[in-house]
Design a protein around this motif. Structure first.
Motif, PDB file in Angstrom:
ATOM      1  N   LEU A 162       0.831  -1.206   0.000  1.00 37.18           N
ATOM      2  CA  LEU A 162       0.000   0.000   0.000  1.00 37.18           C
ATOM      3  C   LEU A 162       0.866   1.256   0.000  1.00 37.18           C
ATOM      4  O   LEU A 162       1.837   1.349   0.747  1.00 37.18           O
ATOM      5  N   ASP A 163       0.486   2.210  -0.829  1.00 36.69           N
ATOM      6  CA  ASP A 163       1.073   3.544  -0.741  1.00 36.69           C
ATOM      7  C   ASP A 163       0.362   4.262   0.410  1.00 36.69           C
ATOM      8  O   ASP A 163      -0.863   4.400   0.391  1.00 36.69           O
ATOM      9  N   ARG A 165       0.094   7.343   1.548  1.00 38.75           N
ATOM     10  CA  ARG A 165      -0.733   8.531   1.293  1.00 38.75           C
ATOM     11  C   ARG A 165      -2.004   8.173   0.526  1.00 38.75           C
ATOM     12  O   ARG A 165      -3.107   8.600   0.889  1.00 38.75           O
ATOM     13  N   ALA A 166      -1.866   7.378  -0.518  1.00 42.13           N
ATOM     14  CA  ALA A 166      -3.046   7.004  -1.295  1.00 42.13           C
ATOM     15  C   ALA A 166      -4.043   6.246  -0.419  1.00 42.13           C
ATOM     16  O   ALA A 166      -5.253   6.518  -0.462  1.00 42.13           O
TER      17      ALA A 166
ATOM     18  N   TRP B 181      -8.433  14.915  -4.410  1.00 44.76           N
ATOM     19  CA  TRP B 181      -7.078  14.993  -3.865  1.00 44.76           C
ATOM     20  C   TRP B 181      -5.985  14.533  -4.819  1.00 44.76           C
ATOM     21  O   TRP B 181      -4.826  14.919  -4.673  1.00 44.76           O
ATOM     22  N   GLN B 191       0.029   4.120  -9.277  1.00 43.54           N
ATOM     23  CA  GLN B 191       0.257   3.874  -7.853  1.00 43.54           C
ATOM     24  C   GLN B 191      -1.068   3.941  -7.073  1.00 43.54           C
ATOM     25  O   GLN B 191      -1.341   3.096  -6.211  1.00 43.54           O
ATOM     26  N   VAL B 192      -1.868   4.933  -7.393  1.00 48.34           N
ATOM     27  CA  VAL B 192      -3.173   5.064  -6.739  1.00 48.34           C
ATOM     28  C   VAL B 192      -4.040   3.848  -7.055  1.00 48.34           C
ATOM     29  O   VAL B 192      -4.689   3.277  -6.167  1.00 48.34           O
ATOM     30  N   ARG B 194      -3.125   0.860  -7.946  1.00 47.72           N
ATOM     31  CA  ARG B 194      -2.625  -0.350  -7.290  1.00 47.72           C
ATOM     32  C   ARG B 194      -3.062  -0.383  -5.822  1.00 47.72           C
ATOM     33  O   ARG B 194      -3.524  -1.396  -5.309  1.00 47.72           O
ATOM     34  N   THR B 195      -2.916   0.746  -5.154  1.00 47.62           N
ATOM     35  CA  THR B 195      -3.309   0.801  -3.746  1.00 47.62           C
ATOM     36  C   THR B 195      -4.812   0.605  -3.582  1.00 47.62           C
ATOM     37  O   THR B 195      -5.265  -0.117  -2.688  1.00 47.62           O
ATOM     38  N   SER B 198      -5.759  -3.058  -4.062  1.00 45.43           N
ATOM     39  CA  SER B 198      -5.320  -3.869  -2.934  1.00 45.43           C
ATOM     40  C   SER B 198      -6.186  -3.632  -1.703  1.00 45.43           C
ATOM     41  O   SER B 198      -6.614  -4.564  -1.015  1.00 45.43           O
TER      42      SER B 198
END
Lengths: 233, 233
Positions: A162-163, A165-166, B181, B191-192, B194-195, B198
């Motif tokens: 997990l990122d 911030r995202a 945001w 990246q967003v 993927r997070t 998940s």
DNA sequence: GTCTATATGGAGATAGAC
DNA sequence: GTCTATCTCCATATAGAC
């Protein structure tokens, strides 16, 4: 917190203060439903049960009135959630703390306050000259959540894919959006809260920690470069 | 889908059609930033690079213009997501299908379209007389997601402590809010996505199924009372 | 098709009575 | 403190030239 009207001879709980509060409440109500540009002083006055010009006795302008509603909406939310977190025993685990924040946020937003809904719905529509004060306060609230996620990450409670911030913003979005769809006649608030907590915890936690997280103390020395994530606003 | 201007002698890709499209694009842009009541035709005209009265050649009123932006925003999103789902092999598991919907939604919303942002941000501020057409289309999109969650529940892929409707709306909220945001300069869209995938999968799935869900066919006969959840809009 | 000019109404804000 | 009356501005919408 609150600017007082020019006439300061009345006591704190006097008629003027109460009228002022009625105007703020009415403005929050209208603002949350009609949006920034759609909020007319005549509508606010109607809800507050007075005539529109009377508003100018208590507020210098429409913009100042709206700005105060927006600001106090997010400020009160920040204080409320932080207060709930501060009341937890120090050994509370990071995911348990996040669950408490989820519940506090939803309860405050959906049960208590037109202000928060007004703030959340209109943040993106504020004209530039009104943004500063609101955004400062919104960042304070963001910081509360950032600390929660940083702590969870530091203790290895977040899944590494997990990122941070995202993930944090996605969770906050799920909560904020609840004001758009939740209806007490369609299901209890407790039911929503229970689902949100479960969803968030399971969504964030490393699989082993889902079922029952040991209530351990924060272990600062386990961190790898804590300064890194701190700058990740 | 699109109303044509009075003069129908021009071909589909003619000058009129292109101007009309420019006006719609401009309106979506302004609407997503200023809100319903704050959207002025002079601003729309400026973005579209023409004078405000010219808009009235293509649209009968400000309201009709805005209504078309709102409607097509959600309609295009529905078509886009459904199309991605339809392209999946039939044996795709329910959580994989939900992941595809998550990605499609985020990509379309954040990469493609001011329209969707305009629709999402202003849905709550529409006056009553403009709601009907938009809400019909919004329900169509909600149905896409409801089917995804119903299928997951039917196949036992959802954790039983989750309220299906609340979970669905929380997930949609997390996605919708991303427009508020996400900033390409702060992190990639991938990246967003993927997070989000998940987070959603882990948040919804029964623990055993998190890691690798077998790609099995829907097993209708395993359901307990499928009619129950179907009425849970 | 798009422009300039303009009619109309609605909203914020102020003046001044009570 | 709150009201009535009014000023001013600005946005939608229309008329009509080009």
């Amino acid at each position: 917190m609150a600017r007082k009207p020019a006439n300061t001879t009345s006591s704190a709980g006097g008629k003027s203060a109460r009228t002022r509060q009625r105007i703020l409440d009415a403005a929050a109500h209208v603002l949350s439903r009609k949006g920034f540009a759609g909020t007319r002083l005549t509508d606010v006055a109607e809800v507050a049960e007075l005539q529109a010009p009377a508003i100018y006795y208590h507020f210098p302008s429409r913009e100042e009135l709206i700005e105060e509603v927006m600001w106090s909406g997010i400020a009160n939310m920040t204080d409320h959630v932080q207060q709930q977190l501060d009341a937890l025993p120090p050994e509370t685990g990071p995911l348990d703390r996040i669950e408490v924040a989820v519940e506090s946020h939803l309860r405050y937003q959906l049960e208590t306050s037109d202000y928060t809904t007004a703030a959340i719905r209109n943040a993106g529509q504020l004209p530039d000259n009104m943004r500063a004060r609101y955004e400062a306060e919104a960042n304070r609230y963001g910081d509360v959540w950032r600390r929660l996620f940083d702590a969870a990450k530091r203790e290895g409670a977040l899944r590494p894919d997990l990122d941070a911030r995202a993930a944090r913003m996605l969770v906050l979005g799920a909560l904020n959006w609840a004001a758009e769809w939740w209806n007490p006649r369609r299901g209890t608030l407790d039911q929503v809260i229970r689902t949100a907590k479960s969803l968030v915890r399971a969504g964030l936690a490393v699989p082993e920690a889902v079922e029952a997280e040991p209530m351990r103390k924060p272990q600062r020395s386990r961190a790898r470069k804590p300064a890194k994530t701190a700058s990740n606003r």
